[in-house]
Motif scaffolding. Sequence first.
Motif, mmCIF file in Angstrom:
data_model
loop_
_atom_site.group_PDB
_atom_site.id
_atom_site.type_symbol
_atom_site.label_atom_id
_atom_site.label_comp_id
_atom_site.label_asym_id
_atom_site.label_seq_id
_atom_site.Cartn_x
_atom_site.Cartn_y
_atom_site.Cartn_z
ATOM 1 N N THR A 82 161.607 32.796 186.699
ATOM 2 C CA THR A 82 162.062 34.176 186.814
ATOM 3 C C THR A 82 160.898 35.049 187.272
ATOM 4 O OG1 THR A 82 163.581 33.759 184.999
ATOM 5 C CG2 THR A 82 163.159 36.056 185.543
ATOM 6 N N PRO A 83 161.101 35.851 188.305
ATOM 7 C CA PRO A 83 160.008 36.723 188.750
ATOM 8 C C PRO A 83 159.510 37.602 187.607
ATOM 9 C CG PRO A 83 161.815 36.762 190.328
ATOM 10 C CD PRO A 83 162.302 36.008 189.119
ATOM 11 N N GLY A 84 158.200 37.689 187.484
ATOM 12 C CA GLY A 84 157.615 38.478 186.411
ATOM 13 C C GLY A 84 156.134 38.212 186.335
ATOM 14 N N THR A 85 155.557 38.420 185.172
ATOM 15 C CA THR A 85 154.121 38.279 185.002
ATOM 16 C C THR A 85 153.662 36.836 185.163
ATOM 17 O OG1 THR A 85 154.166 40.138 183.490
ATOM 18 C CG2 THR A 85 152.189 38.783 183.467
ATOM 19 N N PHE A 86 154.294 35.897 184.491
ATOM 20 C CA PHE A 86 153.931 34.483 184.570
ATOM 21 C C PHE A 86 155.053 33.736 185.284
ATOM 22 C CE2 PHE A 86 151.502 36.090 181.002
ATOM 23 C CZ PHE A 86 150.232 35.605 181.300
ATOM 24 N N ASP A 87 155.039 33.785 186.616
ATOM 25 C CA ASP A 87 156.133 33.173 187.362
ATOM 26 C C ASP A 87 155.682 32.067 188.310
ATOM 27 O OD1 ASP A 87 154.847 34.807 189.166
ATOM 28 O OD2 ASP A 87 156.615 35.951 189.736
ATOM 29 N N ASP A 88 154.376 31.801 188.391
ATOM 30 C CA ASP A 88 153.865 30.696 189.197
ATOM 31 C C ASP A 88 153.482 29.549 188.263
ATOM 32 O OD1 ASP A 88 154.135 32.336 191.436
ATOM 33 O OD2 ASP A 88 152.108 33.117 191.215
ATOM 34 N N VAL A 89 153.404 28.345 188.819
ATOM 35 C CA VAL A 89 153.108 27.169 187.997
ATOM 36 C C VAL A 89 151.911 26.428 188.577
ATOM 37 C CG1 VAL A 89 153.981 24.959 187.149
ATOM 38 C CG2 VAL A 89 155.522 26.919 187.299
ATOM 39 N N GLN A 90 150.900 26.235 187.746
ATOM 40 C CA GLN A 90 149.712 25.474 188.126
ATOM 41 C C GLN A 90 149.884 24.037 187.639
ATOM 42 O OE1 GLN A 90 146.734 26.556 189.817
ATOM 43 N NE2 GLN A 90 146.499 24.334 189.898
ATOM 44 N N LEU A 91 149.753 23.082 188.553
ATOM 45 C CA LEU A 91 149.849 21.666 188.203
ATOM 46 C C LEU A 91 148.462 21.071 187.991
ATOM 47 C CD1 LEU A 91 152.529 20.369 190.756
ATOM 48 C CD2 LEU A 91 152.863 21.157 188.422
ATOM 49 N N PHE A 92 148.415 20.066 187.131
ATOM 50 C CA PHE A 92 147.158 19.387 186.819
ATOM 51 C C PHE A 92 147.352 17.878 186.883
ATOM 52 C CE2 PHE A 92 147.026 23.516 184.931
ATOM 53 C CZ PHE A 92 145.742 23.958 185.176
ATOM 54 N N HIS A 122 151.150 21.045 183.229
ATOM 55 C CA HIS A 122 151.279 22.297 183.994
ATOM 56 C C HIS A 122 151.301 23.480 183.028
ATOM 57 C CE1 HIS A 122 155.504 22.056 182.719
ATOM 58 N NE2 HIS A 122 155.497 23.373 182.874
ATOM 59 N N TYR A 123 150.997 24.645 183.584
ATOM 60 C CA TYR A 123 151.242 25.872 182.836
ATOM 61 C C TYR A 123 151.689 26.969 183.788
ATOM 62 C CZ TYR A 123 146.350 27.363 183.885
ATOM 63 O OH TYR A 123 145.162 27.695 184.486
ATOM 64 N N TRP A 124 152.410 27.929 183.219
ATOM 65 C CA TRP A 124 152.860 29.107 183.949
ATOM 66 C C TRP A 124 151.689 30.064 184.051
ATOM 67 C CZ3 TRP A 124 157.761 29.405 186.046
ATOM 68 C CH2 TRP A 124 158.652 28.421 185.612
ATOM 69 N N THR A 125 151.532 30.688 185.202
ATOM 70 C CA THR A 125 150.391 31.574 185.436
ATOM 71 C C THR A 125 150.837 32.832 186.170
ATOM 72 O OG1 THR A 125 148.167 31.673 186.377
ATOM 73 C CG2 THR A 125 149.775 30.361 187.579
ATOM 74 N N SER A 126 149.970 33.824 186.204
ATOM 75 C CA SER A 126 150.322 35.103 186.824
ATOM 76 C C SER A 126 150.084 35.109 188.324
ATOM 77 C CB SER A 126 149.538 36.242 186.167
ATOM 78 O OG SER A 126 148.147 36.005 186.300
ATOM 79 N N GLY A 127 149.509 34.073 188.873
ATOM 80 C CA GLY A 127 149.320 34.039 190.324
ATOM 81 C C GLY A 127 148.675 32.767 190.815
#
Length: 128
Positions: A82-92, A122-127
């Motif tokens: 969902t678009p918002g503060t934490f809407d991108d996902v960083q993979l590891f 992974h975690y959700w991130t702000s950008g």
Amino acid sequence: MRRLTVFLKLTAVLAVAGAALTVQAAPAGAATTGYGDCPAAYFCAWSDDGAEGGMSKWEFDDTNWTDDGMHDDAESVANNGTPGTFDDVQLFFDVNYGRGSICVAQGETYDWSMADNEYDSHYWTSGC
């Protein structure tokens, strides 16, 4: 003549019953695959290219994909967050957010650049 009428009625009844059995034997619905199967507000990964195969989905961060059956197995991913503060996902590449890799922006999918599908958290991130 009566035998012919009974025979025709019996044949019609059997035809209808056979059709009903055929409908019941058919699967309730063919399983669909694709990026559209990723629910709103989730990040999803599939075991095959093109969003095919087994799918895991996450609404929150995950430190260990091994628990979800996707350990080193993701061939394609989609961020339906969902678009918002934490809407991108960083993979590891490793569990517990070790060795960062690609970042998947909200609304994006990745297939061809999955770096040998070696992702484990992974975690959700702000950008990105």
